[in-house]
Design a protein around this motif. Structure first.
Motif, PDB file in Angstrom:
ATOM      1  N   UNK A 156       0.831  -1.210   0.000  1.00  0.00           N
ATOM      2  CA  UNK A 156       0.000   0.000   0.000  1.00  0.00           C
ATOM      3  C   UNK A 156       0.861   1.253   0.000  1.00  0.00           C
ATOM      4  N   UNK A 157       1.879   1.272   0.828  1.00  0.00           N
ATOM      5  CA  UNK A 157       2.745   2.444   0.921  1.00  0.00           C
ATOM      6  C   UNK A 157       3.566   2.627  -0.364  1.00  0.00           C
ATOM      7  N   UNK A 158       4.008   1.532  -0.946  1.00  0.00           N
ATOM      8  CA  UNK A 158       4.763   1.616  -2.202  1.00  0.00           C
ATOM      9  C   UNK A 158       3.881   2.184  -3.308  1.00  0.00           C
ATOM     10  N   UNK A 159       2.612   1.743  -3.383  1.00  0.00           N
ATOM     11  CA  UNK A 159       1.688   2.276  -4.393  1.00  0.00           C
ATOM     12  C   UNK A 159       1.508   3.785  -4.219  1.00  0.00           C
ATOM     13  N   UNK A 160       1.375   4.243  -2.977  1.00  0.00           N
ATOM     14  CA  UNK A 160       1.193   5.676  -2.720  1.00  0.00           C
ATOM     15  C   UNK A 160       2.442   6.468  -3.108  1.00  0.00           C
ATOM     16  N   UNK A 161       3.610   5.927  -2.831  1.00  0.00           N
ATOM     17  CA  UNK A 161       4.857   6.602  -3.220  1.00  0.00           C
ATOM     18  C   UNK A 161       4.961   6.640  -4.741  1.00  0.00           C
ATOM     19  N   UNK A 162       4.615   5.536  -5.389  1.00  0.00           N
ATOM     20  CA  UNK A 162       4.691   5.487  -6.854  1.00  0.00           C
ATOM     21  C   UNK A 162       3.774   6.523  -7.489  1.00  0.00           C
ATOM     22  N   UNK A 163       2.578   6.704  -6.942  1.00  0.00           N
ATOM     23  CA  UNK A 163       1.640   7.692  -7.483  1.00  0.00           C
ATOM     24  C   UNK A 163       2.195   9.108  -7.374  1.00  0.00           C
TER      25      UNK A 163
END
Length: 171
Positions: A156-163
């Motif tokens: 979840x945190x990786x997806x938010x950073x990627x966005x």
């Protein structure tokens, strides 16, 4: 310092002839194709995406047990290669690693653990080779479990950073 220069060059410029590090030094094709990361040659499969390419973020786990005692993606991939090819040299070659470096890392891995992880077979009619011990296969399995569980926990945190990354692919 050299690691940062190479990673910078690879992540900022396209791969291939003409690639230079921050100081303007020409990088050889071998250095461009096998990036230094954390003191290890990183195979093409782990290389950062070229500028403009969309890649799935990956989580790299490097375990530090004591000063100078590490287990990370390079060593584990070497162990998996030894299991696959039955040879330290062949496993190293598949990773773009020199003969000497592959043997050095295999010895370093064995020195880290109480029980042998890699058993070397000397030449003869069969030609020698190497194999993982049961203990070595367990070490690889435990590392891959840590990697998988960490990636799941951080997804979840990786997806938010990627966005939040720039859309044009520049650094």
């Amino acid at each position: 310092m050299i690691r940062r220069c190479i990673l910078y060059a690879i992540s900022m410029f396209p791969h291939g002839a003409g690639t230079r590090d921050r100081r303007g030094t020409q990088l050889s094709d071998r250095r461009v194709n096998a990036i230094m990361w954390g003191g290890y040659l990183v195979p093409k499969s782990l290389r950062p995406a070229r500028s403009g390419e969309v890649s799935k973020p990956e989580l790299f786990i490097r375990l530090k047990f004591s000063e100078g005692s590490f287990l990370g993606p390079g060593k584990v991939e070497l162990l998996e290669g030894i299991e696959k090819y039955g040879s330290i040299v062949a496993a190293g070659k598949a990773m773009g690693m020199s003969y000497k470096r592959a043997w050095y890392l295999a010895d370093e891995i064995n020195e880290m653990f109480e029980q042998p992880v890699v058993v070397k077979k000397h030449g003869g009619k069969a030609g020698g080779g190497a194999e993982l011990t049961d203990h070595g296969r367990e070490i690889v399995a435990h590392y891959r479990s840590v990697q998988k569980l960490s990636a799941e926990a951080a997804a979840t945190h990786i997806r938010k950073i990627r966005k939040a990354l720039r859309k044009d692919g520049t650094a």
